[in-house]
Structure formats: structure tokens, C-alpha cells
Design a protein around this motif. Structure first.
Motif, mmCIF file in Angstrom:
data_model
loop_
_atom_site.group_PDB
_atom_site.id
_atom_site.type_symbol
_atom_site.label_atom_id
_atom_site.label_comp_id
_atom_site.label_asym_id
_atom_site.label_seq_id
_atom_site.Cartn_x
_atom_site.Cartn_y
_atom_site.Cartn_z
ATOM 1 N N ASP A 56 -53.053 30.932 -30.829
ATOM 2 C CA ASP A 56 -53.584 31.819 -32.510
ATOM 3 C C ASP A 56 -53.198 32.321 -33.636
ATOM 4 N N ALA A 57 -51.966 31.350 -33.811
ATOM 5 C CA ALA A 57 -51.108 31.425 -34.940
ATOM 6 C C ALA A 57 -52.434 30.428 -36.413
ATOM 7 N N ASP A 58 -53.145 29.554 -35.638
ATOM 8 C CA ASP A 58 -53.756 29.234 -36.781
ATOM 9 C C ASP A 58 -53.369 28.688 -38.759
ATOM 10 N N THR A 59 -52.073 27.664 -37.758
ATOM 11 C CA THR A 59 -51.456 27.405 -39.038
ATOM 12 C C THR A 59 -51.071 25.990 -38.182
ATOM 13 N N VAL A 60 -50.247 25.560 -39.610
ATOM 14 C CA VAL A 60 -49.404 24.337 -39.354
ATOM 15 C C VAL A 60 -48.647 23.567 -37.947
ATOM 16 N N TYR A 61 -48.836 22.776 -36.969
ATOM 17 C CA TYR A 61 -48.075 23.079 -35.874
ATOM 18 C C TYR A 61 -47.433 21.485 -35.891
ATOM 19 N N LEU A 62 -45.511 22.235 -35.166
ATOM 20 C CA LEU A 62 -44.616 20.873 -35.569
ATOM 21 C C LEU A 62 -44.692 21.188 -33.938
ATOM 22 N N VAL A 63 -44.939 20.080 -32.779
ATOM 23 C CA VAL A 63 -44.287 19.623 -31.971
ATOM 24 C C VAL A 63 -43.031 18.593 -31.813
ATOM 25 N N ARG A 64 -41.800 18.818 -32.074
ATOM 26 C CA ARG A 64 -40.742 18.112 -31.784
ATOM 27 C C ARG A 64 -39.775 17.965 -30.669
ATOM 28 N N ASN A 65 -39.455 17.368 -30.081
ATOM 29 C CA ASN A 65 -38.773 17.454 -28.845
ATOM 30 C C ASN A 65 -39.500 18.129 -27.530
ATOM 31 N N ASN A 66 -40.822 18.189 -27.669
ATOM 32 C CA ASN A 66 -42.089 18.651 -26.659
ATOM 33 C C ASN A 66 -41.980 20.537 -27.645
ATOM 34 N N LYS A 67 -41.091 20.728 -28.212
ATOM 35 C CA LYS A 67 -41.438 22.787 -28.701
ATOM 36 C C LYS A 67 -41.612 22.897 -30.220
ATOM 37 N N PRO A 68 -42.989 23.039 -29.642
ATOM 38 C CA PRO A 68 -43.515 24.067 -30.834
ATOM 39 C C PRO A 68 -43.563 24.602 -31.678
ATOM 40 N N TYR A 69 -43.336 24.809 -33.401
ATOM 41 C CA TYR A 69 -42.801 24.787 -34.074
ATOM 42 C C TYR A 69 -44.261 25.468 -35.381
ATOM 43 N N ILE A 70 -44.184 27.027 -35.875
ATOM 44 C CA ILE A 70 -45.043 27.081 -36.392
ATOM 45 C C ILE A 70 -44.946 27.754 -38.092
ATOM 46 N N ARG A 71 -46.247 27.969 -38.859
ATOM 47 C CA ARG A 71 -45.958 27.452 -40.299
ATOM 48 C C ARG A 71 -44.344 27.747 -41.241
ATOM 49 N N SER A 72 -43.057 28.218 -41.782
ATOM 50 C CA SER A 72 -42.761 27.554 -42.404
ATOM 51 C C SER A 72 -41.102 26.374 -41.241
ATOM 52 N N SER A 73 -40.855 27.358 -40.521
ATOM 53 C CA SER A 73 -40.965 26.611 -39.207
ATOM 54 C C SER A 73 -40.559 25.085 -39.158
ATOM 55 N N ALA A 74 -41.911 24.923 -38.880
ATOM 56 C CA ALA A 74 -42.704 23.604 -38.897
ATOM 57 C C ALA A 74 -43.005 22.529 -40.264
ATOM 58 N N ALA A 75 -42.403 23.064 -41.336
ATOM 59 C CA ALA A 75 -42.975 22.918 -42.936
ATOM 60 C C ALA A 75 -40.909 22.869 -42.459
ATOM 61 N N LEU A 76 -40.310 23.621 -42.776
ATOM 62 C CA LEU A 76 -38.664 23.266 -42.767
ATOM 63 C C LEU A 76 -38.677 21.886 -41.605
ATOM 64 N N ARG A 77 -38.682 22.122 -41.083
ATOM 65 C CA ARG A 77 -38.430 21.253 -39.712
ATOM 66 C C ARG A 77 -38.762 19.494 -39.641
ATOM 67 N N PHE A 78 -39.819 19.440 -40.521
ATOM 68 C CA PHE A 78 -40.263 18.177 -40.914
ATOM 69 C C PHE A 78 -39.221 17.561 -41.742
ATOM 70 N N LEU A 79 -38.732 18.284 -42.507
ATOM 71 C CA LEU A 79 -37.646 17.870 -43.098
ATOM 72 C C LEU A 79 -36.696 16.522 -42.701
ATOM 73 N N PHE A 80 -36.555 17.048 -41.438
ATOM 74 C CA PHE A 80 -35.669 16.424 -40.180
ATOM 75 C C PHE A 80 -36.106 14.950 -40.128
ATOM 76 N N TYR A 81 -37.107 14.213 -40.119
ATOM 77 C CA TYR A 81 -38.276 12.911 -40.075
ATOM 78 C C TYR A 81 -37.657 12.334 -41.658
ATOM 79 N N MET A 82 -37.417 13.167 -42.909
ATOM 80 C CA MET A 82 -37.674 12.411 -44.060
ATOM 81 C C MET A 82 -35.822 11.405 -43.943
#
Length: 132
Positions: A56-82
């Protein structure tokens, strides 16, 4: 278990598209991340596996190691791939309390369609470049 982590972005969002196009060539050569549009069938199938409050969050989603992250947590964890010079900013961002990060995230999300034009076509899924 999936072979690559996934970031689900709004395919109709100019900001999401621009960020993905900008960041893709700057990703670490060891990164294993796929971009998908939230609106795609595969994106919706992935989201349907999340707990209801995350769906229901209707936001950006990051699935990292099969765990979902949303909003700023997803955006911030995206840095791990950089590459390292982007990834080093993760601890700096993590120091900012989650409620404040999400407040800023929601503000940007609310006005992104007014500031960034809708892309002519969805660019997701995007192939990962082989640049290192």
C-alpha cells in the motif's frame, strides 16, 4: 531466490527515469540490480509478495537480498550498488533519522510530476552497462 536484486520505479515519472539513466553507468561492476517499472506485470507480481502495508506504500521499492525496502530506505540502500565514491555517502544519509528522511522523500515525491516531465516512453527494464 532471485539472481539479481530489483529496484521498482514509477515508469511514468520523469525524475525516476532521469535518475535511473544517470545512475546506470555509474553502478559498480559487481552490482547485480535490475530496474523494473512498478506498473509492469513482473513489477506487480513482485509487489504482490510483500506484506500488505508495504504493498500500500505506493512508492519506490528496492528488493535487496529478498527483503523489500521503501521510500528513503530504498533510495539510500541504492547507494550500495554504486561505485565507491557514491556508496561512501550511505553512512552520511543513514545518520539522518528515518522520519526526517521520509518527510523529505515524500515532499519530493509529491511534486516530482510538476518539476520533471513524464518520459515519452518507459525505459525500464534497463540493461546494466558493463562499465566498471
Amino acid at each position: 531466490m532471485s539472481e539479481a536484486d530489483v529496484i521498482l520505479l514509477d515508469g511514468d515519472c520523469g525524475l525516476c527515469t532521469r535518475l535511473a539513466v544517470f545512475m546506470t553507468p555509474r553502478m559498480s561492476s559487481a552490482a547485480s540490480l535490475r530496474f523494473l517499472a512498478i506498473e509492469s506485470e513482473e513489477g506487480q507480481a513482485i509487489i504482490s509478495t510483500f506484506p500488505q502495508h508495504i504493498q500500500d506504500a505506493d512508492t519506490v521499492y528496492l528488493v535487496r537480498n529478498n527483503k523489500p525496502y521503501i521510500r528513503s530506505s530504498a533510495a539510500l540502500r541504492f547507494l550500495f550498488y554504486m561505485r565507491w565514491y557514491y556508496a561512501m555517502w550511505y553512512p552520511v544519509g543513514w545518520v539522518i533519522p528515518l522520519p526526517i528522511r521520509n518527510l523529505v522523500y515524500r515532499f519530493v515525491a509529491r511534486y516530482r510530476h510538476r518539476i520533471f516531465r513524464k518520459p515519452a516512453s518507459c525505459v525500464f527494464p534497463m540493461p546494466k552497462t558493463d562499465q566498471g
